[in-house]
Enzyme design. Structure first.
Site, PDB file in Angstrom:
ATOM      1  N   MET A 216      50.064  27.848   6.053  1.00  0.00           N
ATOM      2  CA  MET A 216      51.076  27.594   5.384  1.00  0.00           C
ATOM      3  C   MET A 216      52.333  27.895   5.746  1.00  0.00           C
ATOM      4  O   MET A 216      52.091  29.205   6.495  1.00  0.00           O
ATOM      5  CB  MET A 216      50.835  27.919   3.866  1.00  0.00           C
ATOM      6  N   GLY A 228      56.953  27.475  -1.074  1.00  0.00           N
ATOM      7  CA  GLY A 228      55.712  27.957  -0.986  1.00  0.00           C
ATOM      8  C   GLY A 228      54.855  27.590  -2.134  1.00  0.00           C
ATOM      9  O   GLY A 228      53.585  27.174  -2.052  1.00  0.00           O
ATOM     10  N   ALA A 258      54.922  39.766  -0.842  1.00  0.00           N
ATOM     11  CA  ALA A 258      55.461  38.603  -1.439  1.00  0.00           C
ATOM     12  C   ALA A 258      54.620  37.585  -1.612  1.00  0.00           C
ATOM     13  O   ALA A 258      54.255  37.183  -2.874  1.00  0.00           O
ATOM     14  CB  ALA A 258      56.777  38.178  -0.976  1.00  0.00           C
ATOM     15  N   TYR A 263      50.385  34.711  -5.101  1.00  0.00           N
ATOM     16  CA  TYR A 263      48.944  34.270  -5.389  1.00  0.00           C
ATOM     17  C   TYR A 263      48.470  34.922  -6.737  1.00  0.00           C
ATOM     18  O   TYR A 263      47.636  34.181  -7.408  1.00  0.00           O
ATOM     19  CB  TYR A 263      48.187  34.823  -4.339  1.00  0.00           C
TER      20      TYR A 263
END
Length: 309
Positions: A216, A228, A258, A263
């Protein structure tokens, strides 16, 4: 955004926590026109490439016609023998679009087309070089390696897919379709099953027969807008449509607070963590994280406007 690995191998597993510092890729929307791209494999880019896109770029209906050939209905020209389930999954990928209205504009995510490979290559290569603190002289080599990697990965579709996200900033008092710029916002790769799994997975090694999110990258100029987050949500939504497995895996470096916070907010949990011995291999320690998806993953109602990603 998590990382895949910190070494360059022939299989080219790239970082998932990339922060972009390359020039902005600006798209000028014009009605009834297609995407066009310029080669971006030169080491130094002195001008910002401009692309024309169709006003209907949010949707991509399948235009394939019935045929007895196992190749003729392949919208991504993967040049491999395709079974009927493969053809159906390719059509699903071709039609997939994830869109979301943000506070400052709008974003949509879809599968990368062949003509969009070069801009994706440039984004990943610049990001990988920045993440590894490599000299700028290596960027040209990285672009070549990343392009070969993406070409190879495309031959494994529909068992894997590279998504790209676009962002349109909301400008008051202007015509939406004609005057607002559309930027390449980010990219992410998904492996849906064992046939799409990377040959050299980073440690801790995830199950190869389970969906895996990796590589990503988000434009640095577009951070703190939730890009994101929505790349992650788009990946989960596509996995829910493409895979019967509800377990999704990804990696996150221990130093990346971060991405780790993002997540965990998205309900990913640590499954395993690298041994400290990986430091001897000059690699960063990583968490392997897993989430069990619902039957259909939808955009979360969690407020992510302050996210670094």
């Amino acid at each position: 955004m998590a990382t895949v690995t910190t070494t360059i191998t022939l299989s080219l597993s790239f970082p998932l926590d990339l922060q972009i510092q390359n020039p902005r890729f600006v798209f000028k929307p014009k009605s009834h026109q297609q995407f066009f791209n310029n080669p971006l494999l030169n080491l130094h880019t002195h001008s910002i490439p401009t692309f024309k896109i169709s006003s209907s770029s949010h949707s991509h209906p399948s235009t394939t016609s019935p045929s007895n050939s196992p190749y003729s209905d392949d919208p991504f020209r993967t040049a491999q023998f395709l079974t009927n389930p493969d053809l159906e999954n390719l059509k699903l990928l071709d039609n997939f679009v994830y869109s979301e209205e943000l506070k400052s504009g709008s974003m949509w995510v879809r599968v990368m087309k062949e003509e969009e490979m070069d801009i994706t290559v440039a984004l990943l290569a610049e990001s990988f070089a920045e993440s590894m603190l490599l000299p700028t002289g290596y960027v040209g080599v990285l672009r070549f390696l990343v392009k070969q990697y993406l070409i190879e990965r495309r031959t494994l579709m529909p068992h894997t897919a590279t998504l790209i996200g676009f962002y349109r900033k909301r400008v008051d008092g202007e015509e939406e379709e004609e005057n607002e710029e559309v930027e390449l916002a980010g990219t992410v790769e998904i492996c849906f099953d064992k046939r799409g799994a990377n040959a050299s997975l980073p440690s801790p090694i995830p199950p190869k027969d389970k969906p895996y999110i990796c590589n990503m990258a988000v434009q640095k100029s577009l951070r703190r807008r939730g890009i994101g987050w929505h790349l992650l949500k788009a990946s989960e939504e596509l996995i829910s449509q493409m895979s019967s497995s509800r377990e999704v895996y990804l990696h996150c470096r221990m130093i990346d607070t971060a991405p780790f916070n993002m997540y965990t907010k998205a309900d990913y949990e640590i499954v395993k963590t690298d041994s400290i011995l990986v430091l001897l291999l000059l690699q960063r320690r990583k968490h392997l994280m897993c989430k069990k998806l619902h039957l259909l993953s939808m955009p979360s109602e969690i407020d992510i406007s302050d996210s670094d990603l």
